[in-house]
Design a protein around this motif. Structure first.
Motif, PDB file in Angstrom:
ATOM      1  N   PRO A 142      -7.935  -1.195 -28.119  1.00 12.99           N
ATOM      2  CA  PRO A 142      -6.260  -1.143 -26.681  1.00 12.99           C
ATOM      3  C   PRO A 142      -7.163   0.530 -25.907  1.00 12.99           C
ATOM      4  N   VAL A 143      -7.368   1.563 -26.633  1.00  9.73           N
ATOM      5  CA  VAL A 143      -7.998   2.157 -25.649  1.00  9.73           C
ATOM      6  C   VAL A 143      -9.146   1.969 -24.248  1.00  9.73           C
ATOM      7  N   VAL A 144      -9.985   0.847 -24.335  1.00 12.50           N
ATOM      8  CA  VAL A 144      -9.928   0.729 -23.264  1.00 12.50           C
ATOM      9  C   VAL A 144      -9.645  -0.236 -22.866  1.00 12.50           C
ATOM     10  N   VAL A 145      -8.521  -1.077 -22.511  1.00 12.01           N
ATOM     11  CA  VAL A 145      -7.568  -2.118 -22.292  1.00 12.01           C
ATOM     12  C   VAL A 145      -6.922  -1.650 -21.480  1.00 12.01           C
ATOM     13  N   ALA A 146      -6.305   0.066 -22.581  1.00  9.02           N
ATOM     14  CA  ALA A 146      -5.165   0.387 -21.471  1.00  9.02           C
ATOM     15  C   ALA A 146      -5.595   1.765 -20.644  1.00  9.02           C
ATOM     16  N   GLY A 147      -6.751   1.605 -20.474  1.00  6.08           N
ATOM     17  CA  GLY A 147      -7.696   2.659 -19.697  1.00  6.08           C
ATOM     18  C   GLY A 147      -8.172   1.871 -18.200  1.00  6.08           C
ATOM     19  N   GLN A 148      -7.702   0.547 -17.890  1.00  4.41           N
ATOM     20  CA  GLN A 148      -8.011  -0.517 -16.848  1.00  4.41           C
ATOM     21  C   GLN A 148      -9.668  -0.618 -17.179  1.00  4.41           C
ATOM     22  N   PHE A 149     -10.458  -1.150 -18.187  1.00  8.75           N
ATOM     23  CA  PHE A 149     -11.898  -1.249 -18.599  1.00  8.75           C
ATOM     24  C   PHE A 149     -12.183  -2.433 -19.143  1.00  8.75           C
ATOM     25  N   GLY A 150     -11.005  -3.255 -18.282  1.00  2.98           N
ATOM     26  CA  GLY A 150     -10.973  -4.810 -20.037  1.00  2.98           C
ATOM     27  C   GLY A 150     -11.721  -5.602 -19.465  1.00  2.98           C
ATOM     28  N   LEU A 151     -12.772  -5.297 -18.689  1.00  3.47           N
ATOM     29  CA  LEU A 151     -14.114  -6.502 -19.307  1.00  3.47           C
ATOM     30  C   LEU A 151     -15.083  -5.791 -20.267  1.00  3.47           C
ATOM     31  N   LEU A 152     -15.176  -4.368 -19.957  1.00  2.00           N
ATOM     32  CA  LEU A 152     -15.984  -3.527 -21.669  1.00  2.00           C
ATOM     33  C   LEU A 152     -15.364  -3.649 -22.546  1.00  2.00           C
ATOM     34  N   SER A 153     -14.124  -4.186 -22.618  1.00  2.00           N
ATOM     35  CA  SER A 153     -13.428  -4.506 -24.285  1.00  2.00           C
ATOM     36  C   SER A 153     -13.783  -5.481 -24.847  1.00  2.00           C
ATOM     37  N   LEU A 210      -5.399  -9.362 -14.721  1.00  2.00           N
ATOM     38  CA  LEU A 210      -4.537  -8.693 -15.546  1.00  2.00           C
ATOM     39  C   LEU A 210      -2.799  -8.654 -15.049  1.00  2.00           C
ATOM     40  N   SER A 211      -1.967  -8.769 -15.350  1.00  2.00           N
ATOM     41  CA  SER A 211      -0.821  -8.520 -15.279  1.00  2.00           C
ATOM     42  C   SER A 211      -0.672  -7.355 -16.159  1.00  2.00           C
ATOM     43  N   PRO A 212       0.574  -6.800 -15.875  1.00  2.00           N
ATOM     44  CA  PRO A 212       0.738  -5.332 -16.282  1.00  2.00           C
ATOM     45  C   PRO A 212       1.478  -5.177 -18.135  1.00  2.00           C
ATOM     46  N   ALA A 213       1.997  -6.954 -18.068  1.00  2.00           N
ATOM     47  CA  ALA A 213       2.429  -7.895 -19.221  1.00  2.00           C
ATOM     48  C   ALA A 213       0.787  -7.703 -19.961  1.00  2.00           C
ATOM     49  N   ALA A 214       0.186  -9.357 -19.447  1.00  2.00           N
ATOM     50  CA  ALA A 214      -1.253  -9.059 -20.423  1.00  2.00           C
ATOM     51  C   ALA A 214      -1.755  -7.696 -20.881  1.00  2.00           C
ATOM     52  N   THR A 215      -1.379  -6.905 -19.847  1.00  2.00           N
ATOM     53  CA  THR A 215      -2.987  -5.645 -20.048  1.00  2.00           C
ATOM     54  C   THR A 215      -1.915  -4.616 -21.720  1.00  2.00           C
ATOM     55  N   ALA A 216      -0.660  -5.164 -21.178  1.00  2.00           N
ATOM     56  CA  ALA A 216       0.147  -4.711 -22.626  1.00  2.00           C
ATOM     57  C   ALA A 216      -0.078  -5.379 -23.557  1.00  2.00           C
ATOM     58  N   LEU A 217       0.331  -6.552 -23.658  1.00  2.00           N
ATOM     59  CA  LEU A 217      -0.025  -7.698 -24.704  1.00  2.00           C
ATOM     60  C   LEU A 217      -1.440  -7.653 -25.294  1.00  2.00           C
ATOM     61  N   LEU A 218      -2.432  -7.185 -24.420  1.00  2.00           N
ATOM     62  CA  LEU A 218      -3.814  -6.983 -24.932  1.00  2.00           C
ATOM     63  C   LEU A 218      -3.332  -6.241 -25.662  1.00  2.00           C
ATOM     64  N   ALA A 219      -3.272  -5.561 -24.999  1.00  2.00           N
ATOM     65  CA  ALA A 219      -3.847  -3.950 -25.848  1.00  2.00           C
ATOM     66  C   ALA A 219      -2.961  -3.703 -27.482  1.00  2.00           C
ATOM     67  N   ALA A 220      -1.572  -4.125 -27.536  1.00  2.00           N
ATOM     68  CA  ALA A 220      -0.908  -4.286 -28.663  1.00  2.00           C
ATOM     69  C   ALA A 220      -2.055  -5.091 -29.544  1.00  2.00           C
ATOM     70  N   ALA A 221      -1.888  -6.078 -28.914  1.00  2.00           N
ATOM     71  CA  ALA A 221      -3.197  -7.284 -29.598  1.00  2.00           C
ATOM     72  C   ALA A 221      -4.026  -6.003 -30.676  1.00  2.00           C
ATOM     73  N   GLY A 222      -4.906  -5.469 -29.781  1.00  2.00           N
ATOM     74  CA  GLY A 222      -5.991  -4.477 -30.471  1.00  2.00           C
ATOM     75  C   GLY A 222      -5.779  -3.595 -31.248  1.00  2.00           C
ATOM     76  N   ALA A 223      -4.529  -2.698 -30.784  1.00  2.00           N
ATOM     77  CA  ALA A 223      -3.827  -2.006 -31.378  1.00  2.00           C
ATOM     78  C   ALA A 223      -3.850  -2.982 -32.810  1.00  2.00           C
ATOM     79  N   VAL A 224      -2.886  -3.998 -33.482  1.00  2.00           N
ATOM     80  CA  VAL A 224      -2.695  -4.894 -34.471  1.00  2.00           C
ATOM     81  C   VAL A 224      -4.069  -5.074 -35.688  1.00  2.00           C
ATOM     82  N   VAL A 225      -5.171  -5.029 -34.522  1.00  2.00           N
ATOM     83  CA  VAL A 225      -5.952  -5.505 -35.164  1.00  2.00           C
ATOM     84  C   VAL A 225      -6.683  -4.253 -35.524  1.00  2.00           C
ATOM     85  N   ALA A 226      -6.771  -3.324 -35.123  1.00  2.00           N
ATOM     86  CA  ALA A 226      -7.149  -1.523 -35.660  1.00  2.00           C
ATOM     87  C   ALA A 226      -6.631  -0.897 -36.457  1.00  2.00           C
ATOM     88  N   VAL A 227      -5.094  -1.495 -36.980  1.00  2.00           N
ATOM     89  CA  VAL A 227      -4.420  -0.715 -37.927  1.00  2.00           C
ATOM     90  C   VAL A 227      -4.371  -1.540 -38.827  1.00  2.00           C
TER      91      VAL A 227
END
Length: 120
Positions: free
Chosen positions: A22-33, A85-102
């Motif tokens: 989620p940190v990398v996705v929210a930091g706008q490094f989507g491909l590196l995530s 990615l749209s802001p919504a898609a970025t938020a959803l991918l970051a949220a999915a990453g946060a859920v996996v981390a939790v």
């Protein structure tokens, strides 16, 4: 000699990789995530005792792969995945990453509790 409980939960490196998504996705490094996603997926597939993590990391990997495929195969002229990615898609991918981390954190914590309560 490591106890059985230490092998039954994700290592610290895997936990860091899970939180990096989620940190990398929210930091706008989507491909590196994709790098921490592959690390968490490989760790969850490697050990059969981590079945709970497989579904969560598999879902995250599927979401990431579908977004990358849509970006590469689509008519978009966006220079990067983050720009695509749209802001919504970025938020959803970051949220999915946060859920996996939790979930990784909870599995790690749950598997460590019996060792702490037995005094071993």
């Amino acid at each position: 000699m490591p106890s059985k409980n230490t092998a039954a939960h994700p290592s610290t490196g895997v936990l860091v990789a899970a939180w990096a998504v989620p940190v990398v996705v929210a930091g706008q490094f989507g491909l590196l995530s994709g790098i921490p996603i592959v690390i968490t997926l490989a760790a969850s597939l490697r050990d059969r005792r981590l079945r709970t993590l497989r579904w969560w990391t598999g879902g995250l990997a599927l979401a990431y792969a579908s977004l990358v495929t849509a970006w590469l195969a689509g008519p978009s002229e966006a220079p990067s995945l983050s720009k695509y990615l749209s802001p919504a898609a970025t938020a959803l991918l970051a949220a999915a990453g946060a859920v996996v981390a939790v979930v990784h954190h909870l599995v790690r914590r749950r598997s460590a509790v019996p060792a702490a309560t037995t005094g071993k």
